[in-house]
Design a protein around this motif. Structure first.
Motif, PDB file in Angstrom:
ATOM      1  N   ASN A  65       0.954  -1.297  -0.054  1.00  0.00           N
ATOM      2  CA  ASN A  65       0.071  -0.043   0.040  1.00  0.00           C
ATOM      3  C   ASN A  65       0.938   1.347   0.030  1.00  0.00           C
ATOM      4  OD1 ASN A  65      -2.665  -1.334  -0.379  1.00  0.00           O
ATOM      5  ND2 ASN A  65      -2.717  -1.752   2.066  1.00  0.00           N
ATOM      6  N   PRO A  68       1.970   1.980  -4.258  1.00  0.00           N
ATOM      7  CA  PRO A  68       1.255   1.399  -5.488  1.00  0.00           C
ATOM      8  C   PRO A  68       1.375   2.568  -6.678  1.00  0.00           C
ATOM      9  CG  PRO A  68       0.080   2.921  -4.040  1.00  0.00           C
ATOM     10  CD  PRO A  68       1.203   2.742  -3.384  1.00  0.00           C
ATOM     11  N   GLY A  69       1.005   2.230  -7.932  1.00  0.00           N
ATOM     12  CA  GLY A  69       0.986   2.938  -9.028  1.00  0.00           C
ATOM     13  C   GLY A  69       1.287   2.212 -10.195  1.00  0.00           C
ATOM     14  N   SER A  70       1.199   2.733 -11.453  1.00  0.00           N
ATOM     15  CA  SER A  70       1.159   2.105 -12.681  1.00  0.00           C
ATOM     16  C   SER A  70       2.754   1.656 -13.120  1.00  0.00           C
ATOM     17  CB  SER A  70       0.830   3.106 -13.822  1.00  0.00           C
ATOM     18  OG  SER A  70       1.477   4.292 -13.841  1.00  0.00           O
ATOM     19  N   PHE A  72       4.731   0.209 -10.505  1.00  0.00           N
ATOM     20  CA  PHE A  72       5.144  -0.355  -9.432  1.00  0.00           C
ATOM     21  C   PHE A  72       5.984  -1.693  -9.868  1.00  0.00           C
ATOM     22  CE2 PHE A  72       4.058  -3.646  -6.385  1.00  0.00           C
ATOM     23  CZ  PHE A  72       4.546  -3.143  -5.531  1.00  0.00           C
ATOM     24  N   ASN A 106      -3.102  -1.586  -5.937  1.00  0.00           N
ATOM     25  CA  ASN A 106      -3.004  -0.755  -7.349  1.00  0.00           C
ATOM     26  C   ASN A 106      -4.471  -0.596  -7.964  1.00  0.00           C
ATOM     27  OD1 ASN A 106      -0.124  -0.437  -7.611  1.00  0.00           O
ATOM     28  ND2 ASN A 106      -0.326  -2.464  -7.113  1.00  0.00           N
ATOM     29  N   GLU A 107      -5.561  -0.775  -7.261  1.00  0.00           N
ATOM     30  CA  GLU A 107      -6.964  -0.825  -7.861  1.00  0.00           C
ATOM     31  C   GLU A 107      -7.293   0.541  -8.478  1.00  0.00           C
ATOM     32  OE1 GLU A 107     -10.996  -2.691  -6.272  1.00  0.00           O
ATOM     33  OE2 GLU A 107      -9.845  -1.494  -4.890  1.00  0.00           O
ATOM     34  N   GLN A 109      -5.046   3.306  -9.178  1.00  0.00           N
ATOM     35  CA  GLN A 109      -4.020   3.855 -10.262  1.00  0.00           C
ATOM     36  C   GLN A 109      -3.935   2.772 -11.268  1.00  0.00           C
ATOM     37  OE1 GLN A 109      -0.846   4.739  -7.648  1.00  0.00           O
ATOM     38  NE2 GLN A 109      -1.516   6.901  -7.149  1.00  0.00           N
ATOM     39  N   LEU A 111      -2.380  -1.028 -12.943  1.00  0.00           N
ATOM     40  CA  LEU A 111      -1.074  -1.317 -13.306  1.00  0.00           C
ATOM     41  C   LEU A 111      -0.967  -1.117 -14.648  1.00  0.00           C
ATOM     42  CD1 LEU A 111      -0.673  -4.594 -11.121  1.00  0.00           C
ATOM     43  CD2 LEU A 111       0.500  -2.524 -11.067  1.00  0.00           C
ATOM     44  N   SER A 115       3.824  -3.818 -16.039  1.00  0.00           N
ATOM     45  CA  SER A 115       3.652  -4.318 -14.728  1.00  0.00           C
ATOM     46  C   SER A 115       2.829  -5.409 -14.662  1.00  0.00           C
ATOM     47  CB  SER A 115       3.015  -3.150 -13.820  1.00  0.00           C
ATOM     48  OG  SER A 115       3.838  -2.087 -13.799  1.00  0.00           O
TER      49      SER A 115
END
Length: 133
Positions: A65, A68-70, A72, A106-107, A109, A111, A115
């Motif tokens: 948590n 997170p992020g595209s 990651f 990552n919900e 933002q 992936l 990723s």
């Protein structure tokens, strides 16, 4: 030198519960050093020590948590984190729980395609290893 590392690592594993009862920080330190003595990289040793202290996936959820992020799982950091967490898991249900945690973290933002490919590769590899073991 190798024999000394093995003996010291096993001794720390035996002492770790007592040290944790005295002071949790000592338990984490003993687990970390024990992991290093067994040849684990520092990330794996640290994750193992933290996950021993806090059973379950709470450590994994907190770490996932935070990052997170595209992008990651595109860099070495995210791949190393997920790979290190996967190495500490013992059952298929734990692997699927971690996959669920990665998706939930990552919900919002999402992936990226890279990723998603990296995650699929890491999780498929671990599930195949778990099936054989």
């Amino acid at each position: 030198m190798g024999l000394f590392k093995n003996v010291l690592g096993k001794a720390l594993d035996i002492l770790k519960p007592a040290l944790t009862a005295i002071n949790p920080a000592l338990g984490i330190a003993a687990g970390f050093v024990s992991g290093l003595m067994k040849g684990e990289n520092p990330l794996q040793a640290g994750l193992g020590a933290a996950m021993d202290l806090f059973p379950g996936a709470s450590v994994a959820k907190n770490l996932l948590n935070k990052f997170p992020g595209s992008n990651f799982l595109e860099g070495m950091g995210g791949n190393s984190l997920v790979s290190g967490l996967l190495d500490k898991l013992k059952g298929k249900n734990q692997v699927t729980d971690l996959l669920s945690d990665v998706v939930k973290a990552n919900e919002k933002q999402g992936l990226s395609e890279q990723s998603l490919r990296n995650a699929a590769e890491l999780f498929a590899k671990r599930m195949a290893e778990t099936a054989v073991a």
